[in-house]
Design a protein around this motif. Structure first.
Motif, PDB file in Angstrom:
ATOM      1  N   TYR A  75       0.814  -1.222   0.000  1.00  0.00           N
ATOM      2  CA  TYR A  75       0.000   0.000   0.000  1.00  0.00           C
ATOM      3  C   TYR A  75       0.843   1.265   0.000  1.00  0.00           C
ATOM      4  O   TYR A  75       0.331   2.365  -0.238  1.00  0.00           O
ATOM      5  CB  TYR A  75      -0.969  -0.006   1.184  1.00  0.00           C
ATOM      6  N   ARG A  76       2.163   1.139   0.219  1.00  0.00           N
ATOM      7  CA  ARG A  76       3.039   2.303   0.224  1.00  0.00           C
ATOM      8  C   ARG A  76       3.813   2.461  -1.090  1.00  0.00           C
ATOM      9  O   ARG A  76       4.663   3.331  -1.204  1.00  0.00           O
ATOM     10  CB  ARG A  76       4.019   2.209   1.394  1.00  0.00           C
ATOM     11  N   ASP A  78       2.406   2.980  -4.242  1.00  0.00           N
ATOM     12  CA  ASP A  78       1.703   3.775  -5.257  1.00  0.00           C
ATOM     13  C   ASP A  78       1.536   2.989  -6.550  1.00  0.00           C
ATOM     14  O   ASP A  78       1.857   3.460  -7.636  1.00  0.00           O
ATOM     15  CB  ASP A  78       2.451   5.092  -5.502  1.00  0.00           C
ATOM     16  N   GLY A 101     -10.832   1.713  -2.829  1.00  0.00           N
ATOM     17  CA  GLY A 101      -9.443   2.095  -2.567  1.00  0.00           C
ATOM     18  C   GLY A 101      -9.304   3.515  -2.056  1.00  0.00           C
ATOM     19  O   GLY A 101      -8.421   3.817  -1.244  1.00  0.00           O
ATOM     20  N   LEU A 102     -10.174   4.398  -2.526  1.00  0.00           N
ATOM     21  CA  LEU A 102     -10.141   5.783  -2.066  1.00  0.00           C
ATOM     22  C   LEU A 102     -10.610   5.881  -0.619  1.00  0.00           C
ATOM     23  O   LEU A 102     -10.048   6.649   0.178  1.00  0.00           O
ATOM     24  CB  LEU A 102     -11.021   6.648  -2.969  1.00  0.00           C
ATOM     25  N   GLU A 103     -11.630   5.115  -0.279  1.00  0.00           N
ATOM     26  CA  GLU A 103     -12.123   5.126   1.111  1.00  0.00           C
ATOM     27  C   GLU A 103     -11.057   4.603   2.065  1.00  0.00           C
ATOM     28  O   GLU A 103     -10.904   5.112   3.188  1.00  0.00           O
ATOM     29  CB  GLU A 103     -13.396   4.306   1.210  1.00  0.00           C
ATOM     30  N   MET A 104     -10.302   3.587   1.633  1.00  0.00           N
ATOM     31  CA  MET A 104      -9.221   3.065   2.469  1.00  0.00           C
ATOM     32  C   MET A 104      -8.116   4.105   2.673  1.00  0.00           C
ATOM     33  O   MET A 104      -7.390   4.051   3.676  1.00  0.00           O
ATOM     34  CB  MET A 104      -8.628   1.802   1.845  1.00  0.00           C
ATOM     35  N   ARG A 105      -8.025   5.037   1.728  1.00  0.00           N
ATOM     36  CA  ARG A 105      -7.035   6.110   1.834  1.00  0.00           C
ATOM     37  C   ARG A 105      -7.609   7.360   2.501  1.00  0.00           C
ATOM     38  O   ARG A 105      -6.989   8.417   2.473  1.00  0.00           O
ATOM     39  CB  ARG A 105      -6.500   6.445   0.430  1.00  0.00           C
ATOM     40  N   LYS A 106      -8.779   7.229   3.080  1.00  0.00           N
ATOM     41  CA  LYS A 106      -9.435   8.298   3.848  1.00  0.00           C
ATOM     42  C   LYS A 106      -9.765   9.514   2.993  1.00  0.00           C
ATOM     43  O   LYS A 106      -9.795  10.656   3.497  1.00  0.00           O
ATOM     44  CB  LYS A 106      -8.567   8.723   5.036  1.00  0.00           C
ATOM     45  N   ILE A 107     -10.017   9.304   1.711  1.00  0.00           N
ATOM     46  CA  ILE A 107     -10.461  10.395   0.847  1.00  0.00           C
ATOM     47  C   ILE A 107     -11.902  10.738   1.209  1.00  0.00           C
ATOM     48  O   ILE A 107     -12.730   9.834   1.374  1.00  0.00           O
ATOM     49  CB  ILE A 107     -10.373   9.991  -0.641  1.00  0.00           C
ATOM     50  N   ALA A 112     -14.279  11.121  -3.238  1.00  0.00           N
ATOM     51  CA  ALA A 112     -14.118   9.736  -3.672  1.00  0.00           C
ATOM     52  C   ALA A 112     -15.178   9.366  -4.712  1.00  0.00           C
ATOM     53  O   ALA A 112     -14.871   8.719  -5.719  1.00  0.00           O
ATOM     54  CB  ALA A 112     -14.204   8.793  -2.477  1.00  0.00           C
ATOM     55  N   ILE A 152      -7.150   5.357  -7.992  1.00  0.00           N
ATOM     56  CA  ILE A 152      -6.205   5.821  -6.964  1.00  0.00           C
ATOM     57  C   ILE A 152      -5.055   6.614  -7.572  1.00  0.00           C
ATOM     58  O   ILE A 152      -4.157   7.060  -6.854  1.00  0.00           O
ATOM     59  CB  ILE A 152      -5.661   4.644  -6.137  1.00  0.00           C
TER      60      ILE A 152
END
Length: 357
Positions: A75-76, A78, A101-107, A112, A152
């Protein structure tokens, strides 16, 4: 060697005594689509999984835009990954799958959703946002998987044989779609496949792997016209392999005296593409190829197969079988089995490698 946007140096993966990937080194420029091509077990998927961070590296390094990511968590890195199996959440709608994937990245949710709808439009699935995966065709599910990887906005996009579950027509459509999107966005991408048509028709460069090692990397034209090894010549495109004995630029094949570019001695394998050979009835005037140096060998038609766009003839030439392809034009009558024929081709189209390579 000039460092690429994706830099792979001496990448190796061992499982006990078995070497799955052996010192793979590649420099991939920004924005290129590169195929990893080879038979099952050649190390292409293992290489992709190491780049993605899903498989630990035994030795070697992986860098993206100058940053060493060899030991970073997936996940780090990109990286976006499109799987063979789609890997969609069956209980989620198309929109929710792409947003995941955006929700997991707190967007934020509004942002999102906006980005997810843009990605869905990019893969031409507008109007299907509220459907579940089971309500989509295989090609549509693969488009959702592609949108989820793109949303993403990754630096690198990895494809792990994403078209192998689709029928022939859908594969053709998705090849064009993936190429269109990749070029539009300029994302550096790797496409793992065992299908040479996918590799040659879609990608800027093709890396041919065999037994965990890189055999050759080049443009599709380089690999097809100037293969570096007998394996590349036989795997990338169809070819005839004839055994002969070389003395300088002359090669004796079953009593026929042939020529080849370069000079060599001893037992060799001579290769010629089936569609580069011209077949004429014995005694008829053959082609002259504008005066270029030619090779020719006599034989007899053993069998003929109709394959739609081509007629494939099997020719018995001494103790060797030669395949010749002729494009169909409609209404032609195939030459009969047992007919004596002469095969002619340019000396420049003759590839020669050491015997058994």
């Amino acid at each position: 060697m000039q460092p690429g946007f994706l830099s792979i140096r001496s990448l190796t993966k061992r499982y006990d005594t078995m070497v799955a990937v052996d010192t793979l080194t590649l420099e991939i420029p920004k924005g290129e689509l590169v195929a990893f091509l080879g038979p099952s077990g050649c190390g292409k998927s293992t290489s992709l999984r190491m780049i993605a961070g899903l498989c630990p590296v035994t030795s070697g390094t992986i860098s993206i835009d100058g940053k060493d990511v060899t030991r970073l968590a997936p996940y780090r890195r990109d990286i976006g990954l499109v799987f063979q199996s789609y890997a969609l959440f069956p209980h989620m709608t198309v929109l929710k799958n792409v947003m995941f994937g955006l929700e997991m990245r707190k967007i934020p949710v509004a942002e999102a959703e906006r980005r997810a709808r843009e990605a869905i439009a990019l893969v031409r699935l507008e109007g299907r946002e509220d459907r579940k995966p089971a309500q989509l065709s295989g090609g549509q599910q693969q488009r959702v998987a592609l949108a989820r990887a793109l949303v993403i906005q990754p630096s690198i996009l990895l494809f792990d044989e994403p078209l192998s579950n689709l029928d022939a027509k859908l594969r053709d459509e998705m090849r064009a779609e993936i190429r269109r999107i990749q070029k539009r966005l300029g994302i550096t991408s790797i496409f793992v496949t065992h299908d040479q048509v996918e590799a040659l028709s879609m990608c800027d460069k093709v890396a041919v792997l065999n037994g965990g090692r890189l055999e050759q990397i080049g443009t599709p034209g380089d690999l097809y016209e100037r293969p570096a090894t007998a394996f590349v010549a036989s795997f990338v495109g169809r070819t005839n392999r004839l055994s002969g004995v070389a003395e300088g630029d002359r090669i004796s094949v079953g009593g026929a005296a042939l020529r080849a570019p370069g000079s060599r001695r001893g037992n060799v394998d001579l290769m010629v593409r089936p569609h580069r050979m011209i077949m004429t009835p014995t005694g008829d005037k053959g082609p002259d190829f504008d005066g270029e140096p030619l090779n020719s060998i006599g034989g007899e038609i053993r069998d003929v197969y109709y394959a739609g766009d081509i007629l494939n003839y099997e020719i018995q030439a001494g103790d060797q079988i030669i395949s010749v392809e002729r494009a169909t034009t409609g209404g032609e009558t195939p030459m009969a089995s047992g007919s004596p024929v002469t095969l002619t081709w340019r000396v420049a189209d003759t590839l020669v490698f050491g015997a058994g390579q």
